[in-house]
Design an enzyme around this catalytic site. Structure first.
Site, PDB file in Angstrom:
ATOM      1  N   GLN A  68      -1.015   0.720   4.740  1.00 57.71           N
ATOM      2  CA  GLN A  68      -1.773   0.410   3.514  1.00 57.71           C
ATOM      3  C   GLN A  68      -0.981   0.830   2.270  1.00 57.71           C
ATOM      4  O   GLN A  68       0.225   0.838   2.312  1.00 57.71           O
ATOM      5  CB  GLN A  68      -3.165   1.060   3.535  1.00 57.71           C
ATOM      6  CG  GLN A  68      -4.119   0.438   4.543  1.00 57.71           C
ATOM      7  CD  GLN A  68      -3.904   0.901   5.969  1.00 57.71           C
ATOM      8  OE1 GLN A  68      -3.781   2.079   6.212  1.00 57.71           O
ATOM      9  NE2 GLN A  68      -3.825  -0.022   6.895  1.00 57.71           N
ATOM     10  N   LYS A  71       6.767  -2.341   3.752  1.00 51.16           N
ATOM     11  CA  LYS A  71       7.186  -1.002   4.208  1.00 51.16           C
ATOM     12  C   LYS A  71       7.824  -1.037   5.590  1.00 51.16           C
ATOM     13  O   LYS A  71       8.782  -0.333   5.855  1.00 51.16           O
ATOM     14  CB  LYS A  71       5.983  -0.051   4.271  1.00 51.16           C
ATOM     15  CG  LYS A  71       5.286   0.186   2.957  1.00 51.16           C
ATOM     16  CD  LYS A  71       4.057   1.039   3.142  1.00 51.16           C
ATOM     17  CE  LYS A  71       2.936   0.361   3.863  1.00 51.16           C
ATOM     18  NZ  LYS A  71       2.317  -0.778   3.181  1.00 51.16           N
ATOM     19  N   GLY A  89      -0.500  -4.242   9.186  1.00 48.36           N
ATOM     20  CA  GLY A  89       0.297  -5.290   9.822  1.00 48.36           C
ATOM     21  C   GLY A  89       1.708  -5.178   9.277  1.00 48.36           C
ATOM     22  O   GLY A  89       1.944  -5.466   8.116  1.00 48.36           O
ATOM     23  N   HIS A  90       2.612  -4.689  10.089  1.00 50.29           N
ATOM     24  CA  HIS A  90       3.988  -4.503   9.630  1.00 50.29           C
ATOM     25  C   HIS A  90       4.876  -5.555  10.283  1.00 50.29           C
ATOM     26  O   HIS A  90       4.944  -5.644  11.503  1.00 50.29           O
ATOM     27  CB  HIS A  90       4.480  -3.089   9.970  1.00 50.29           C
ATOM     28  CG  HIS A  90       3.756  -2.031   9.180  1.00 50.29           C
ATOM     29  ND1 HIS A  90       3.855  -0.693   9.436  1.00 50.29           N
ATOM     30  CD2 HIS A  90       2.914  -2.136   8.136  1.00 50.29           C
ATOM     31  CE1 HIS A  90       3.108  -0.025   8.563  1.00 50.29           C
ATOM     32  NE2 HIS A  90       2.522  -0.884   7.778  1.00 50.29           N
ATOM     33  N   ASP A 115       0.886  -4.072   2.058  1.00 42.22           N
ATOM     34  CA  ASP A 115       1.703  -5.286   2.241  1.00 42.22           C
ATOM     35  C   ASP A 115       2.943  -5.309   1.348  1.00 42.22           C
ATOM     36  O   ASP A 115       3.408  -6.372   0.941  1.00 42.22           O
ATOM     37  CB  ASP A 115       0.866  -6.555   1.973  1.00 42.22           C
ATOM     38  CG  ASP A 115      -0.434  -6.548   2.741  1.00 42.22           C
ATOM     39  OD1 ASP A 115      -0.390  -6.196   3.922  1.00 42.22           O
ATOM     40  OD2 ASP A 115      -1.480  -6.873   2.160  1.00 42.22           O
TER      41      ASP A 115
HETATM   42  P1  IMP Z   1     -10.261  -1.379   6.141  1.00 39.88           P
HETATM   43  O1  IMP Z   1      -9.064  -0.506   6.102  1.00 39.88           O
HETATM   44  O2  IMP Z   1     -10.211  -2.405   7.265  1.00 39.88           O
HETATM   45  O3  IMP Z   1     -11.536  -0.592   6.146  1.00 39.88           O
HETATM   46  O4  IMP Z   1     -10.293  -2.247   4.788  1.00 39.88           O
HETATM   47  C1  IMP Z   1     -10.518  -1.657   3.514  1.00 39.88           C
HETATM   48  C2  IMP Z   1      -9.704  -2.349   2.427  1.00 39.88           C
HETATM   49  O5  IMP Z   1      -8.333  -2.098   2.642  1.00 39.88           O
HETATM   50  C3  IMP Z   1      -9.845  -3.880   2.419  1.00 39.88           C
HETATM   51  O6  IMP Z   1      -9.735  -4.331   1.078  1.00 39.88           O
HETATM   52  C4  IMP Z   1      -8.646  -4.346   3.217  1.00 39.88           C
HETATM   53  O7  IMP Z   1      -8.257  -5.668   2.864  1.00 39.88           O
HETATM   54  C5  IMP Z   1      -7.607  -3.329   2.766  1.00 39.88           C
HETATM   55  N1  IMP Z   1      -6.553  -3.113   3.766  1.00 39.88           N
HETATM   56  C6  IMP Z   1      -6.620  -2.387   4.903  1.00 39.88           C
HETATM   57  N2  IMP Z   1      -5.447  -2.391   5.534  1.00 39.88           N
HETATM   58  C7  IMP Z   1      -4.605  -3.123   4.794  1.00 39.88           C
HETATM   59  C8  IMP Z   1      -3.215  -3.453   4.930  1.00 39.88           C
HETATM   60  O8  IMP Z   1      -2.512  -3.070   5.859  1.00 39.88           O
HETATM   61  N3  IMP Z   1      -2.705  -4.213   3.924  1.00 39.88           N
HETATM   62  C9  IMP Z   1      -3.437  -4.622   2.847  1.00 39.88           C
HETATM   63  N4  IMP Z   1      -4.725  -4.320   2.689  1.00 39.88           N
HETATM   64  C10 IMP Z   1      -5.310  -3.577   3.654  1.00 39.88           C
END
Ligand code: IMP
Length: 429
Positions: free
Chosen positions: A225, A16, A40-41, A13
């Protein structure tokens, strides 16, 4: 260029999508290399706000070819939904401008059910995933039991049988975790329309990239991420299941390191995190509320994918320096600098104290990180509205000083600073 890699330097977040959108105006290809629709971009453009979860941010540029790399995990139904939503907003997306790697992995309905089951079994120790099936899909990939996007090119009945078997294979795990088994056939059938829609977009993306690079293409690799969520370099197990770091860009696209000439780390001017796991500079109370925003604006700190309020805190220079190291950033960009306007003073974590000892690096275990107290440097704040600044010299002295201090702490230049959500609200040095 030829290859610029854009990487989140914190817990995701960082903004990017917006940076990639900006760089895309002088690129030929924008390629995503890791993750799935957990990302989520958000990109604001001429009064419209586009929220992308799977598609590279390059789709918003006419001259750009978008590539979804082999390192991604893709939910076909959600991808088709996203493509159709963008088409309805007038964005053209065809097999001529979107290429999906044949080697990416498919997120099945069973992966989504397993993600929820695993989180619920963990109770208070849950990771706080986005529940998009990301972890289970990567688990099947590394367990050599996954279904790949290239399999969508098979005869439809063969593909359907493969999907049904993959779903059947997870039923025991679901039952063991107290969840209802899925109707495997119905779940598989719900994918077939999307599979048919996507078939024409699939090819070997690594060969495509190789040929394009040889012809002189300029490629922007779009990270999802962030470094601190990396499966290896993040605060394991509170991480995602892929490699959002620089190495992940290479394996996630099938390109070699000698093609890369820029590794740009994107960091917010403060810290945010969603989901569980340690966050040494996390704040409660008024300062956190101010950093988070009310939720009325799309740039406020609420998840684009899940809507969850993000945890907020001062900038963690220890983690930023670490991210600079593991990625080999050639430079950093600071985003949301305008949010820091109006604080009397700002704090910047430059080291931790753990069990009475000072540490300049993140500790080895999460347990130690949970016990870490951030050691802060206090810097003067500024009151001016900086959203109209476009050059470094226009920034108030205190803001310049903040940027210079972060840059010195990490040992890399900071040449871009965003001061508002619109494309042009950018300070360049
Ligand atoms: P997962 O990727 O859904 O398995 O989540 C694993 C961890 O990564 C959790 O703490 C999510 O909140 C975090 N996470 C996954 N994708 C994002 C993102 O795009 N932005 C921020 N945190 C993320």
């Amino acid at each position: 260029m030829p290859i610029s890699i854009i990487i989140g330097a914190q817990w995701g977040d960082e903004g990017k999508g917006r940076v990639v959108d900006w760089l895309a105006s002088s690129a030929d290809i924008v390629a995503r290399y890791a993750g799935g629709d957990n990302a989520g971009h958000t990109v604001a453009l001429e009064g419209e706000v586009y929220k992308l979860h799977l598609l590279p941010s390059g789709v918003l540029h006419d001259q750009v070819i978008s590539v979804m790399g082999n390192g991604m995990v893709i939910n076909p139904v959600n991808l088709v939904r996203e493509i159709k939503a963008l088409r309805a907003m007038g964005i053209e997306i065809t097999p001529q401008n979107l290429i999906i790697s044949s080697r990416a992995h498919i997120i099945t309905p069973a992966h989504i059910a397993l993600d929820a089951a695993t989180e619920s079994a963990l109770g208070d120790a849950k990771i706080g995933t986005t529940l998009r099936g990301i972890g289970p899909a990567y688990l099947d990939k590394s367990g050599r039991a996954g279904i790949r996007t290239g399999d969508m090119l098979l005869d439809v009945e063969v593909f359907a049988e493969r999907l049904i078997s993959a779903i059947e294979a997870t039923q025991d795990s679901l039952r063991q975790q107290g969840m209802e088994a899925l109707d495997a056939r119905a779940a598989a059938m719900s994918y077939l329309e999307a599979v048919d829609f996507l078939r024409g977009f699939i090819q070997d993306a690594s060969i495509y990239l190789h040929e394009a690079l040889t012809d002189g293409a300029r490629v922007v690799c779009e990270g999802a991420q962030g470094t601190l969520l990396d499966i290896d370099h993040g605060s394991y197990p509170f991480v995602t299941s892929s490699s959002p770091t620089a190495g992940g860009a290479l394996t996630g696209l099938g390109v070699g390191p000698l093609r890369v000439d820029r590794v740009l780390g994107v960091a917010k001017a403060f810290s945010t995190r969603v989901g569980g796991g340690p966050m040494p500079t996390e704040l409660e109370g008024e300062v956190a509320k101010r950093l988070r925003g009310s939720g009325e604006n799309f740039w406020d700190e609420f998840g684009t994918t899940t809507g969850r309020p993000r945890r907020c805190g001062w900038l963690d220079g220890v983690m930023l320096r670490y991210a600079t190291m593991v990625n080999g950033f050639s430079e950093l960009m600071l985003t949301k600098m305008d949010i820091l306007s109006g604080f009397d003073e700002l704090k910047l974590a430059t080291a931790y104290e753990i069990d009475g000892l000072r540490s300049d690096h993140p500790p080895v275990t999460n347990e130690q990180l949970e016990r870490a107290t951030a050691l802060y440097e206090t810097l003067p704040g500024w009151t001016e509205d900086i959203s109209g600044c476009r050059t470094f010299a226009q920034l108030p002295t205190a803001a310049q000083h903040y940027v210079q201090r972060v840059s010195a702490l990490c040992g890399v230049p900071i040449n871009m600073i965003s001061v508002g959500p619109e494309r042009d609200q950018l300070v360049q040095r």
